[in-house]
Design a protein around this motif. Structure first.
Motif, mmCIF file in Angstrom:
data_model
loop_
_atom_site.group_PDB
_atom_site.id
_atom_site.type_symbol
_atom_site.label_atom_id
_atom_site.label_comp_id
_atom_site.label_asym_id
_atom_site.label_seq_id
_atom_site.Cartn_x
_atom_site.Cartn_y
_atom_site.Cartn_z
ATOM 1 N N ILE A 61 0.838 -1.202 0.000
ATOM 2 C CA ILE A 61 0.000 0.000 0.000
ATOM 3 C C ILE A 61 0.876 1.256 0.000
ATOM 4 O O ILE A 61 0.573 2.240 -0.694
ATOM 5 C CB ILE A 61 -0.944 -0.004 1.217
ATOM 6 C CG1 ILE A 61 -1.950 -1.149 1.098
ATOM 7 C CG2 ILE A 61 -1.689 1.335 1.330
ATOM 8 C CD1 ILE A 61 -2.831 -1.329 2.321
ATOM 9 N N LYS A 65 0.859 4.205 -2.934
ATOM 10 C CA LYS A 65 0.560 5.616 -2.682
ATOM 11 C C LYS A 65 1.597 6.549 -3.285
ATOM 12 O O LYS A 65 1.281 7.693 -3.620
ATOM 13 C CB LYS A 65 0.453 5.857 -1.172
ATOM 14 C CG LYS A 65 -0.773 5.194 -0.534
ATOM 15 C CD LYS A 65 -0.675 5.161 0.976
ATOM 16 C CE LYS A 65 -0.778 6.530 1.597
ATOM 17 N NZ LYS A 65 -2.134 7.101 1.462
ATOM 18 N N THR A 228 -3.908 3.466 -7.285
ATOM 19 C CA THR A 228 -3.764 3.226 -5.850
ATOM 20 C C THR A 228 -4.879 2.337 -5.335
ATOM 21 O O THR A 228 -4.634 1.364 -4.600
ATOM 22 C CB THR A 228 -3.768 4.562 -5.084
ATOM 23 O OG1 THR A 228 -2.704 5.392 -5.563
ATOM 24 C CG2 THR A 228 -3.590 4.327 -3.593
ATOM 25 N N LYS A 229 -6.110 2.633 -5.724
ATOM 26 C CA LYS A 229 -7.257 1.855 -5.247
ATOM 27 C C LYS A 229 -7.175 0.401 -5.709
ATOM 28 O O LYS A 229 -7.362 -0.527 -4.917
ATOM 29 C CB LYS A 229 -8.560 2.485 -5.771
ATOM 30 C CG LYS A 229 -9.819 1.764 -5.289
ATOM 31 C CD LYS A 229 -11.067 2.317 -5.965
ATOM 32 C CE LYS A 229 -11.145 1.838 -7.406
ATOM 33 N NZ LYS A 229 -12.454 2.188 -8.051
ATOM 34 N N CYS A 231 -4.505 -1.246 -6.697
ATOM 35 C CA CYS A 231 -3.340 -1.889 -6.092
ATOM 36 C C CYS A 231 -3.674 -2.382 -4.685
ATOM 37 O O CYS A 231 -3.299 -3.495 -4.303
ATOM 38 C CB CYS A 231 -2.175 -0.902 -6.050
ATOM 39 S SG CYS A 231 -0.593 -1.656 -5.609
ATOM 40 N N ILE A 232 -4.389 -1.580 -3.925
ATOM 41 C CA ILE A 232 -4.794 -1.974 -2.575
ATOM 42 C C ILE A 232 -5.735 -3.172 -2.626
ATOM 43 O O ILE A 232 -5.625 -4.111 -1.827
ATOM 44 C CB ILE A 232 -5.452 -0.783 -1.841
ATOM 45 C CG1 ILE A 232 -4.407 0.298 -1.566
ATOM 46 C CG2 ILE A 232 -6.102 -1.239 -0.536
ATOM 47 C CD1 ILE A 232 -4.984 1.580 -1.003
ATOM 48 N N GLN A 233 -6.661 -3.172 -3.590
ATOM 49 C CA GLN A 233 -7.590 -4.298 -3.725
ATOM 50 C C GLN A 233 -6.860 -5.592 -4.046
ATOM 51 O O GLN A 233 -7.149 -6.657 -3.479
ATOM 52 C CB GLN A 233 -8.630 -3.984 -4.814
ATOM 53 C CG GLN A 233 -9.615 -2.891 -4.421
ATOM 54 C CD GLN A 233 -10.550 -2.525 -5.562
ATOM 55 O OE1 GLN A 233 -10.384 -2.969 -6.698
ATOM 56 N NE2 GLN A 233 -11.540 -1.698 -5.270
#
Length: 446
Positions: A61, A65, A228-229, A231-233
């Motif tokens: 994460i 970012k 970013t979203k 990648c986090i998922q």
């Protein structure tokens, strides 16, 4: 402009990330923890999950970012960013981690099938590493196909093999958990916490995060917010997979002593458990699992290192670096697993705390206005204490220094850098405020 991916695409990337993290070491630690923790297995594995899954998740994460490791490290200082990034890539790349995947795959996945004594002169290891790293290099040549090759092919194969172990162990349990031994009797959570720390996946997360970003970009997503979203998922998918596998392997270890006795390490435990659960076929199943786990990690590390050094030295092509790192890793792998581990542990003990502190500070970046002094003052004591730990791990006699540092909280557990890092960050913040340091502005390129 594409700003989203389907659930199937996110899952494929998440499975790729899971396979990159899940090397042979990750397969060996949890069952050994389960054996020694016994009836305290669930408390111990909870601590293990925090550092073995939580920290790598935070690392991915953090990279999502900011874009890449060098940009993150640049928050400390531009020179530090280059040095730290190069050292980290070399340590988890061709110097230690990549060669180790080859030696582990050979010693656990191949050696049991060879005639006794066939590897004494190193011929068996030499032949295997040549074949192994040729395959690794070929699969790493086109990074845009990593999702298809790992996320859609090798990972399902790995999970299928692991599922055979887990399902069989539930259908025909090997026995009951026994009383915990050693530190697992008095402090199972903290012992499990430290064991997860030793997986070293927090370091790898700073590399693999960039691969996830590249995979998502390859599917047409260019918006920073969307990157970013997504990648986090994908990281959450990988974390869920790791947690599930770790829990299952810990269960296998905790129920094993009745059937196979107490084993010296996780590798022998899994081998004995495989033979008990599957008979002679068990060695084949275990060998396949180890081979898939090592191969996927090797591919990810070779590709990551080649991409970074190609960016650092663009005159040398990505494919050339793939060949260089594969050849170099094959040579280093032939020193043997025991020697590789003995060489790598001191270096990893030194660099790992620096990576953890950098990751954790990245999440508090806005709280302290991004002051570079906060990073610097936190990392200096972390690095010094990590250096002492590394020298100690190398077997050097530095008792005069360790005796002084033993007053630090958690020093004997290997995390004596924790409190000094926190104090250093606070001191750095106060100095920055007093000096009127302007907010550290860091580019967030993806």
């Amino acid at each position: 402009m594409n700003t989203n991916l389907s659930g199937k695409q996110i899952t494929a990337i998440g499975l790729m990330l899971f396979a990159l993290f899940f090397g042979a070491g990750n397969m060996i630690f949890p069952p050994f923890l389960g054996q020694d923790a016994g009836t305290n297995v669930w408390t111990a594995i909870f601590g293990f999950l925090i550092t073995g899954v939580g920290l790598p998740l935070l690392g991915v994460i953090a990279i999502a970012k900011v874009g890449d490791l060098e940009t993150l490290a640049n928050r400390v200082h531009p020179v530090y960013a280059v040095i730290f990034t190069v050292v980290l890539y070399l340590v988890i790349g061709p110097l230690f981690a990549i060669p180790r995947t080859g030696t582990v795959a050979f010693e656990i996945g191949v050696l049991p099938f060879l005639p006794e004594g066939s590897a004494l002169n190193g011929i068996g290891l030499l032949i295997f590493t040549i074949i192994y790293f040729i395959i690794s290099a070929w699969l790493s040549m086109n990074p845009s196909k990593l999702v298809d090759r790992i996320g859609k092919l090798l990972t399902p194969a790995l999970l299928t093999v692991l599922a055979l172990f887990v399902i069989k162990s539930f259908i025909t349990p090997m026995g009951e958990a026994q009383a915990p031994v050693g530190p697992y009797a008095d402090g199972p959570f903290f012992k499990g916490f430290v064991e997860g720390y030793l997986t070293m996946d927090a370091i790898a997360s700073l590399v693999f995060g960039g691969m996830v970003i590249a995979s998502i970009k390859g599917l047409g997503v260019t918006s920073k917010k969307s990157l970013t979203k997504l990648c986090i998922q994908a990281a959450l998918v990988a974390a869920a997979g790791l947690a599930l596998v770790y829990l299952s392997l810990a269960y296998i270890g905790s129920t094993s002593p009745d059937a196979i006795g107490i084993q010296e390490n996780g590798g022998s435990l899994l081998s004995a458990a495989a033979n008990h659960l599957f008979g002679s076929f068990g060695a084949v199943v275990l060998g396949l699992a180890i081979l898939f786990a090592c191969l996927t990690t090797a591919i990810g590390l070779i590709s990551s290192c080649a991409q970074y050094f190609n960016k650092l030295m663009p005159k040398v092509s990505y494919k050339t670096f793939v060949l260089i790192f594969s050849l170099f890793s094959a040579i280093i792998a032939n020193v043997g697993l025991t020697q590789l581990i003995s060489f790598s542990v001191p270096v990893l003990v030194f660099i790992y705390p620096l990576a953890i502190v950098l990751i954790l500070l990245s999440f508090a970046h806005n709280l302290f206005n991004g002051y570079s002094l906060v990073y610097i003052c936190a990392l200096i004591p972390t690095g010094l204490i990590g250096l002492v730990d590394g020298l100690n791990a190398a077997g050097l006699n530095i008792s005069a220094v360790t005796d002084v540092l033993s007053v630090l909280p958690f020093f004997s557990q290997g995390i004596g850098w924790l409190v000094p890092a926190i104090v250093g960050a606070i001191v750095g913040y106060c100095i920055a405020l007093a000096a009127g340091e302007s907010k550290k502005t860091v580019p967030t390129s993806n």
